[in-house]
Design a protein around this motif. Structure first.
Motif, PDB file in Angstrom:
ATOM      1  N   ARG A 139     -23.428   3.640  86.583  1.00 48.36           N
ATOM      2  CA  ARG A 139     -22.308   2.974  87.238  1.00 48.36           C
ATOM      3  C   ARG A 139     -21.108   2.956  86.307  1.00 48.36           C
ATOM      4  O   ARG A 139     -21.256   2.862  85.092  1.00 48.36           O
ATOM      5  N   LEU A 140     -19.945   3.087  86.918  1.00 54.00           N
ATOM      6  CA  LEU A 140     -18.702   2.997  86.160  1.00 54.00           C
ATOM      7  C   LEU A 140     -18.247   1.553  86.288  1.00 54.00           C
ATOM      8  O   LEU A 140     -18.023   1.075  87.404  1.00 54.00           O
ATOM      9  N   CYS A 141     -18.170   0.848  85.157  1.00 52.44           N
ATOM     10  CA  CYS A 141     -17.775  -0.557  85.308  1.00 52.44           C
ATOM     11  C   CYS A 141     -16.876  -1.031  84.181  1.00 52.44           C
ATOM     12  O   CYS A 141     -16.799  -0.422  83.110  1.00 52.44           O
ATOM     13  N   PHE A 142     -16.191  -2.122  84.464  1.00 49.66           N
ATOM     14  CA  PHE A 142     -15.357  -2.758  83.453  1.00 49.66           C
ATOM     15  C   PHE A 142     -16.259  -3.459  82.462  1.00 49.66           C
ATOM     16  O   PHE A 142     -17.376  -3.877  82.803  1.00 49.66           O
ATOM     17  N   ALA A 143     -15.785  -3.595  81.222  1.00 46.31           N
ATOM     18  CA  ALA A 143     -16.520  -4.397  80.240  1.00 46.31           C
ATOM     19  C   ALA A 143     -15.501  -5.105  79.360  1.00 46.31           C
ATOM     20  O   ALA A 143     -14.433  -4.558  79.049  1.00 46.31           O
ATOM     21  N   TYR A 144     -15.824  -6.325  79.034  1.00 47.68           N
ATOM     22  CA  TYR A 144     -14.898  -7.196  78.301  1.00 47.68           C
ATOM     23  C   TYR A 144     -15.528  -7.649  76.993  1.00 47.68           C
ATOM     24  O   TYR A 144     -16.757  -7.812  76.921  1.00 47.68           O
ATOM     25  N   PRO A 145     -14.709  -7.891  75.954  1.00 46.50           N
ATOM     26  CA  PRO A 145     -15.265  -8.367  74.685  1.00 46.50           C
ATOM     27  C   PRO A 145     -16.087  -9.636  74.905  1.00 46.50           C
ATOM     28  O   PRO A 145     -15.621 -10.581  75.564  1.00 46.50           O
ATOM     29  N   ALA A 146     -17.320  -9.623  74.391  1.00 45.87           N
ATOM     30  CA  ALA A 146     -18.202 -10.785  74.565  1.00 45.87           C
ATOM     31  C   ALA A 146     -17.585 -11.999  73.881  1.00 45.87           C
ATOM     32  O   ALA A 146     -17.032 -11.894  72.784  1.00 45.87           O
ATOM     33  N   GLY A 147     -17.616 -13.114  74.568  1.00 42.77           N
ATOM     34  CA  GLY A 147     -17.079 -14.344  73.992  1.00 42.77           C
ATOM     35  C   GLY A 147     -15.556 -14.432  74.025  1.00 42.77           C
ATOM     36  O   GLY A 147     -14.965 -15.399  73.542  1.00 42.77           O
ATOM     37  N   GLY A 148     -14.897 -13.401  74.617  1.00 39.49           N
ATOM     38  CA  GLY A 148     -13.434 -13.421  74.696  1.00 39.49           C
ATOM     39  C   GLY A 148     -12.957 -14.175  75.928  1.00 39.49           C
ATOM     40  O   GLY A 148     -13.756 -14.768  76.654  1.00 39.49           O
ATOM     41  N   GLU A 149     -11.654 -14.109  76.158  1.00 44.18           N
ATOM     42  CA  GLU A 149     -11.093 -14.884  77.270  1.00 44.18           C
ATOM     43  C   GLU A 149     -11.113 -14.142  78.603  1.00 44.18           C
ATOM     44  O   GLU A 149     -10.967 -14.753  79.654  1.00 44.18           O
ATOM     45  N   ILE A 150     -11.269 -12.816  78.536  1.00 40.94           N
ATOM     46  CA  ILE A 150     -11.230 -12.048  79.784  1.00 40.94           C
ATOM     47  C   ILE A 150     -12.610 -12.081  80.449  1.00 40.94           C
ATOM     48  O   ILE A 150     -13.603 -11.680  79.859  1.00 40.94           O
ATOM     49  N   ASN A 178     -21.861  -2.906  71.155  1.00 43.01           N
ATOM     50  CA  ASN A 178     -20.437  -3.010  70.813  1.00 43.01           C
ATOM     51  C   ASN A 178     -19.863  -4.369  71.205  1.00 43.01           C
ATOM     52  O   ASN A 178     -18.644  -4.506  71.336  1.00 43.01           O
ATOM     53  N   SER A 179     -20.720  -5.333  71.393  1.00 40.61           N
ATOM     54  CA  SER A 179     -20.299  -6.699  71.737  1.00 40.61           C
ATOM     55  C   SER A 179     -19.404  -6.729  72.966  1.00 40.61           C
ATOM     56  O   SER A 179     -18.357  -7.376  72.984  1.00 40.61           O
ATOM     57  N   LEU A 180     -19.827  -5.996  73.995  1.00 38.98           N
ATOM     58  CA  LEU A 180     -19.085  -6.008  75.256  1.00 38.98           C
ATOM     59  C   LEU A 180     -19.981  -6.546  76.366  1.00 38.98           C
ATOM     60  O   LEU A 180     -21.193  -6.383  76.329  1.00 38.98           O
ATOM     61  N   ARG A 181     -19.327  -7.183  77.333  1.00 43.49           N
ATOM     62  CA  ARG A 181     -20.065  -7.776  78.441  1.00 43.49           C
ATOM     63  C   ARG A 181     -19.690  -7.040  79.720  1.00 43.49           C
ATOM     64  O   ARG A 181     -18.504  -6.808  79.985  1.00 43.49           O
ATOM     65  N   GLU A 182     -20.690  -6.678  80.512  1.00 39.22           N
ATOM     66  CA  GLU A 182     -20.423  -5.891  81.714  1.00 39.22           C
ATOM     67  C   GLU A 182     -19.708  -6.714  82.786  1.00 39.22           C
ATOM     68  O   GLU A 182     -20.061  -7.861  83.034  1.00 39.22           O
ATOM     69  N   GLY A 183     -18.708  -6.094  83.394  1.00 36.42           N
ATOM     70  CA  GLY A 183     -17.960  -6.767  84.461  1.00 36.42           C
ATOM     71  C   GLY A 183     -18.108  -6.040  85.787  1.00 36.42           C
ATOM     72  O   GLY A 183     -19.161  -5.480  86.090  1.00 36.42           O
TER      73      GLY A 183
END
Ligand code: ATP
Ligand code: ZN
Length: 305
Positions: free
Chosen positions: A111-122, A186-191
């Protein structure tokens, strides 16, 4: 020299995640081929079908430009190129679709998905207004952002997108994921998911000579058969006659079963049936509870729908 009038050319990935699975699919369709020394072309020996082995990114253009009649690439690549081609300045004439998507195949899922820095504001795509997204799929992502009225800057990367936020080059990414371990590392969270992808069969939008069209239709029918077989099982069992209706209801995706008498038994019969779905242990246990015995589940070798 390839006989373009009579032989079908199909482009597949030369070396990567889709290579073995695509070659395997063609082999299961009955194609025998020899690979030339430079391995760019594999000539079909028993069918008028030759395989061109190229980078996956080149496959949509090869089909659009009628260099190849067919091609297999991930839907992610196919959709990105489709949007890019439709946007090209020399498409003033308003070319319709550059190729036809004829099948979604049963491998290459991701799947192609957004990912945001874990623990960040986004936390969601809505929060990307005024921010930067790194991706190797600028057209798909641009299109998604437009459709969701989000004004974010799309930064095109050619690879290693996942390190962009850590390097300060972007605030979020949009990338392919299958298990999610790369994101985690890479400390990213799937969106949000932008596209569910799998290997996709393309064909030229142009008409092909009748003889080739026949072979194409045969190949498509065999591909359907191969995909169906992979999911199908042949089940045999003995069952009490009174339980036939219940047993039928327990069998997933089955057609009418064959019911045969059993030697010297009046109240029990043999039931044979093809199930076009995976058969789980729970199903067998339920069949047994309904009175079935001697239950056998076998793989199906070939099937013509
Ligand atoms: P090429 O050298 O042909 O350009 P590539 O590096 O672009 O190769 P691969 O990594 O081999 O491509 O992936 C090919 C396709 O496999 C992807 O475009 C995608 O459709 C599919 N795929 C399945 N799972 C994944 C995954 N976890 N990550 C990336 N692609 C995946
Ligand atoms: Zn590629």
């Amino acid at each position: 020299m390839i006989d373009k009038q009579h032989r079908i050319k199909i482009a597949i990935q030369k070396s990567g995640r889709l290579t073995d699975l695509s070659l395997d699919l063609l082999q299961r369709c009955g194609l025998k081929y020899t690979r030339s020394r430079d391995q760019l072309i594999a000539f079909g020996e028993n069918m008028p079908i030759d395989i061109l082995l190229v980078r996956d990114d080149d496959i949509p253009a090869l089909v659009r430009d009628d260099v190849c009649d067919l091609g297999i690439a991930g839907l992610n690549v196919v959709e990105e190129k489709r949007l890019r081609f439709l946007d090209e300045p020399d498409n003033e004439s308003g070319m319709e679709e550059p190729f036809e998507i004829v099948r979604q195949l049963d491998y290459g899922q991701c799947r192609l998905c957004f990912a945001y820095p874990a623990g960040g504001e986004i936390n969601s795509v809505q929060a990307l207004n005024g921010l930067r997204v790194a991706t190797t799929y600028p057209y798909i992502v641009g299109d998604y952002l437009r459709r969701h009225s989000i004004d974010a800057e799309v930064i095109e990367f050619s690879g290693a997108v996942e390190i962009a936020p850590g390097m300060g080059r972007a605030d979020a990414i949009c990338d392919l994921v299958s298990t999610g371990t790369t994101l985690l590392a890479n400390s990213l969270r799937e969106g949000e998911v932008v596209l569910e992808s799998r290997a996709t069969l393309l064909r030229t939008p142009l008409e092909v000579p009748a003889e080739k069209a026949d072979w194409m239709a045969r190949l498509l029918q065999r591909i359907d058969g191969v995909m169906q077989v992979r999911e199908s099982k042949y089940i045999m069992m003995h069952a009490p006659k009174y339980a036939l209706a219940e047993i039928r209801n327990l069998l997933p995706g089955s057609e009418a079963p064959t019911v045969l008498p059993l030697d010297s038994l009046d109240n029990r019969v043999a039931v044979h049936v093809v199930c076009r779905e995976n058969v789980f242990w729970e199903t067998l246990e339920n069949l047994k509870s309904a009175g079935a015995s001697s239950i056998l589940v076998m793989p199906v070798e070939k099937m013509l729908p």
